[in-house]
Design an enzyme around this catalytic site. Structure first.
Site, PDB file in Angstrom:
ATOM      1  N   CYS A  49     -19.135 -29.143  62.417  1.00 45.20           N
ATOM      2  CA  CYS A  49     -20.142 -28.196  62.154  1.00 45.20           C
ATOM      3  C   CYS A  49     -19.964 -26.629  61.995  1.00 45.20           C
ATOM      4  O   CYS A  49     -20.633 -25.910  61.668  1.00 45.20           O
ATOM      5  CB  CYS A  49     -20.977 -28.100  63.658  1.00 45.20           C
ATOM      6  N   HIS A  74     -24.861 -21.434  64.438  1.00 44.73           N
ATOM      7  CA  HIS A  74     -24.984 -22.897  63.903  1.00 44.73           C
ATOM      8  C   HIS A  74     -26.339 -23.267  64.860  1.00 44.73           C
ATOM      9  O   HIS A  74     -26.264 -23.221  65.804  1.00 44.73           O
ATOM     10  CB  HIS A  74     -23.533 -23.679  64.394  1.00 44.73           C
ATOM     11  N   ASN A  90     -30.135 -30.315  63.796  1.00 47.06           N
ATOM     12  CA  ASN A  90     -28.590 -29.968  63.690  1.00 47.06           C
ATOM     13  C   ASN A  90     -28.169 -30.693  62.163  1.00 47.06           C
ATOM     14  O   ASN A  90     -28.016 -31.819  62.036  1.00 47.06           O
ATOM     15  CB  ASN A  90     -27.661 -30.580  64.822  1.00 47.06           C
TER      16      ASN A  90
HETATM   17  O1  UT7 Z   1     -22.876 -29.369  66.782  1.00 39.65           O
HETATM   18  C1  UT7 Z   1     -22.689 -29.767  67.758  1.00 39.65           C
HETATM   19  C2  UT7 Z   1     -23.306 -31.094  68.311  1.00 39.65           C
HETATM   20  N1  UT7 Z   1     -23.796 -31.226  69.435  1.00 39.65           N
HETATM   21  C3  UT7 Z   1     -24.485 -30.292  70.322  1.00 39.65           C
HETATM   22  O2  UT7 Z   1     -24.437 -29.207  70.292  1.00 39.65           O
HETATM   23  C4  UT7 Z   1     -25.066 -30.962  71.425  1.00 39.65           C
HETATM   24  C5  UT7 Z   1     -24.878 -30.493  72.736  1.00 39.65           C
HETATM   25  N2  UT7 Z   1     -25.702 -31.122  73.986  1.00 39.65           N
HETATM   26  C6  UT7 Z   1     -26.736 -31.209  73.894  1.00 39.65           C
HETATM   27  O3  UT7 Z   1     -27.601 -30.298  73.206  1.00 39.65           O
HETATM   28  C7  UT7 Z   1     -27.537 -31.806  75.218  1.00 39.65           C
HETATM   29  O4  UT7 Z   1     -26.321 -32.350  76.137  1.00 39.65           O
HETATM   30  C8  UT7 Z   1     -28.441 -32.845  74.876  1.00 39.65           C
HETATM   31  C9  UT7 Z   1     -29.755 -32.469  74.016  1.00 39.65           C
HETATM   32  C10 UT7 Z   1     -27.634 -33.960  73.993  1.00 39.65           C
HETATM   33  C11 UT7 Z   1     -28.917 -33.727  76.079  1.00 39.65           C
HETATM   34  O5  UT7 Z   1     -29.427 -32.591  77.014  1.00 39.65           O
HETATM   35  P1  UT7 Z   1     -28.906 -32.876  78.605  1.00 39.65           P
HETATM   36  O6  UT7 Z   1     -30.011 -31.839  79.149  1.00 39.65           O
HETATM   37  O7  UT7 Z   1     -27.729 -32.610  78.490  1.00 39.65           O
HETATM   38  O8  UT7 Z   1     -29.486 -34.510  78.891  1.00 39.65           O
HETATM   39  P2  UT7 Z   1     -28.670 -35.605  79.675  1.00 39.65           P
HETATM   40  O9  UT7 Z   1     -27.425 -35.935  78.331  1.00 39.65           O
HETATM   41  O10 UT7 Z   1     -27.984 -35.211  80.847  1.00 39.65           O
HETATM   42  O11 UT7 Z   1     -29.422 -36.732  79.835  1.00 39.65           O
HETATM   43  C12 UT7 Z   1     -30.782 -36.602  80.452  1.00 39.65           C
HETATM   44  C13 UT7 Z   1     -31.745 -37.901  80.439  1.00 39.65           C
HETATM   45  C14 UT7 Z   1     -31.043 -39.187  80.785  1.00 39.65           C
HETATM   46  O12 UT7 Z   1     -31.600 -40.119  81.372  1.00 39.65           O
HETATM   47  P3  UT7 Z   1     -31.300 -40.309  82.940  1.00 39.65           P
HETATM   48  O13 UT7 Z   1     -29.734 -40.887  82.933  1.00 39.65           O
HETATM   49  O14 UT7 Z   1     -31.140 -39.127  83.689  1.00 39.65           O
HETATM   50  O15 UT7 Z   1     -32.088 -41.228  83.334  1.00 39.65           O
HETATM   51  C15 UT7 Z   1     -30.824 -39.580  79.090  1.00 39.65           C
HETATM   52  O16 UT7 Z   1     -30.527 -40.934  79.097  1.00 39.65           O
HETATM   53  O17 UT7 Z   1     -32.248 -37.870  79.127  1.00 39.65           O
HETATM   54  C16 UT7 Z   1     -32.045 -39.204  78.538  1.00 39.65           C
HETATM   55  N3  UT7 Z   1     -32.158 -38.976  77.172  1.00 39.65           N
HETATM   56  C17 UT7 Z   1     -33.440 -39.380  76.514  1.00 39.65           C
HETATM   57  N4  UT7 Z   1     -34.504 -39.339  76.855  1.00 39.65           N
HETATM   58  C18 UT7 Z   1     -35.453 -39.431  75.943  1.00 39.65           C
HETATM   59  C19 UT7 Z   1     -31.124 -38.852  76.279  1.00 39.65           C
HETATM   60  N5  UT7 Z   1     -31.581 -38.846  75.122  1.00 39.65           N
HETATM   61  C20 UT7 Z   1     -32.924 -38.957  75.157  1.00 39.65           C
HETATM   62  C21 UT7 Z   1     -33.886 -39.092  74.217  1.00 39.65           C
HETATM   63  N6  UT7 Z   1     -35.228 -39.108  74.655  1.00 39.65           N
HETATM   64  N7  UT7 Z   1     -33.738 -38.851  72.888  1.00 39.65           N
END
Ligand code: UT7
Length: 322
Positions: free
Chosen positions: A113, A249, A279
């Site tokens: 990225c 980004h 993204n």
């Molecule tokens: O260019 C660089 C690339 N990447 C990034 O910049 C991404 C950086 N990270 C993020 O943006 C965030 O960490 C995410 C958007 C990926 C995730 O958000 P989060 O607030 O960190 O959520 P989490 O990973 O802590 O997940 C929370 C919950 C989990 O469920 P449980 O274990 O709490 O029951 C996940 O399984 O959300 C669940 N989950 C979803 N639920 C519905 C994960 N993906 C999804 C989804 N829909 N698509």
């Protein structure tokens, strides 16, 4: 002193749009979760007959028409991409041929990225040292080809697209400073494990797609913007208050807001397109830049800060007088 000035910008998005509601139909997710956690509402997806080079070519043609230059004026082509059409030749060579340009250097940059700011940094150095006079700098991606549609934690985050900036050597200020950095100790936070040399593990097909430790990437991304802010302060008279527009980004609206706080930028001076494009990795900054220009936000003479972070871990920035 020779500067690299932005003289033309263009972008291209595939026609097909996938909304969060569309994703609800094919995986266990919700429009509400995606919007709250990321700010994303929709993304564009390349058609079967489109490739990274075809997206990049279209963006380049639009930028060239915008800059009113001909293919023979171009003497450097750099394409930032993580999703090249082929192992080789480079996507830059494929685009060079389509544009009927012969002889100039053409190569790809792989910094995930951060690729577009890396490519600007390299092009800036070519122009400043007289190695080239007019450069096409393209960020282009077909990330949908490396998405695991069975992994809801990554599939909802990415999209396809391309953007291009044309740089021209000038006595008038353009790029004021540019920085590229990396720290490979975080390589496994965000990766596609399969590769040419590492091979493809048939027992683990998911390794051919993006894998990410979202929480850890989130924290590193926010910490990285802190470093970028401190590095930029040293480059600009009047400190961070001298920046007119922050063009980060586009990974996640929460990261963009945290970055804006680190840079002391009010959200009215931050360009955000993550809601419309998701993204798009190395294409996200030139897509956001083109959007801001078309919306009439950026004016001649404005000071822009482009800043990115990504897999590797990589990060970088470009401070430019538009
Ligand atoms: O260019 C660089 C690339 N990447 C990034 O910049 C991404 C950086 N990270 C993020 O943006 C965030 O960490 C995410 C958007 C990926 C995730 O958000 P989060 O607030 O960190 O959520 P989490 O990973 O802590 O997940 C929370 C919950 C989990 O469920 P449980 O274990 O709490 O029951 C996940 O399984 O959300 C669940 N989950 C979803 N639920 C519905 C994960 N993906 C999804 C989804 N829909 N698509």
């Amino acid at each position: 002193m020779t500067y690299a000035r932005f003289i033309g910008i263009g972008s291209y998005l595939p026609e097909k749009v996938l909304t969060n509601k569309d994703l609800e139909k094919v995986m266990n997710t919700s429009d509400e979760w995606i919007r709250e956690r990321t700010g994303i509402m929709r993304r564009h997806i390349a058609a079967d007959n489109e490739t990274t080079s075809s997206l990049g070519l279209e963006a380049a043609k639009r930028a060239m028409s915008n800059a009113d230059i001909e293919p023979e004026d171009i003497d450097l082509i750099i394409v930032a991409t993580t999703t090249p059409d082929q192992v080789f030749p480079s996507t830059a060579c494929l685009i060079q041929h389509q544009l009927k340009i012969k002889g100039c250097a053409a190569f790809d940059v792989q910094a995930v990225c951060s690729g577009f700011v890396y490519a600007l940094d390299i092009a800036n150095r070519f122009l400043q040292t007289g190695g080239a006079t007019t450069a096409l700098v393209i960020g282009a991606e077909t990330l949908s080809r490396i998405l695991n549609w069975e992994d809801r934690s990554t599939a909802v985050l990415f999209g396809d697209g391309a953007g291009c900036v044309i740089l021209k050597a000038s006595d008038e200020p353009g790029i004021l400073s540019s920085h590229s950095h990396a720290d490979g100790q975080y390589a496994d936070l965000l990766q596609v494990r399969s590769g040419i040399s590492a091979g493809y593990n048939e027992a683990k097909p998911a390794e051919a797609f993006i894998e990410m430790n979202g929480n850890a990437v989130f924290k590193r991304a926010v910490a990285t913007f802190d470093k970028i802010a401190r590095e930029t302060v040293a480059d600009i008279d009047g400190g961070l208050g001298g920046i007119d527009w922050f063009i980060p980004h586009q990974a996640n609206m929460r990261i963009i807001k945290a970055a804006a706080r680190k840079l002391e930028m009010p959200m009215e001076r931050v360009i955000a397109t993550v809601d419309m494009h998701a993204n798009t990795s190395s294409a996200s900054i030139p897509l956001a830049l083109d959007y801001a220009l078309q919306e009439g936000k950026i004016k001649q003479g404005d000071i822009l800060l482009l800043a990115a972070f990504g897999g590797g871990f990589t990060w970088g920035s470009t401070l430019v007088k538009y």
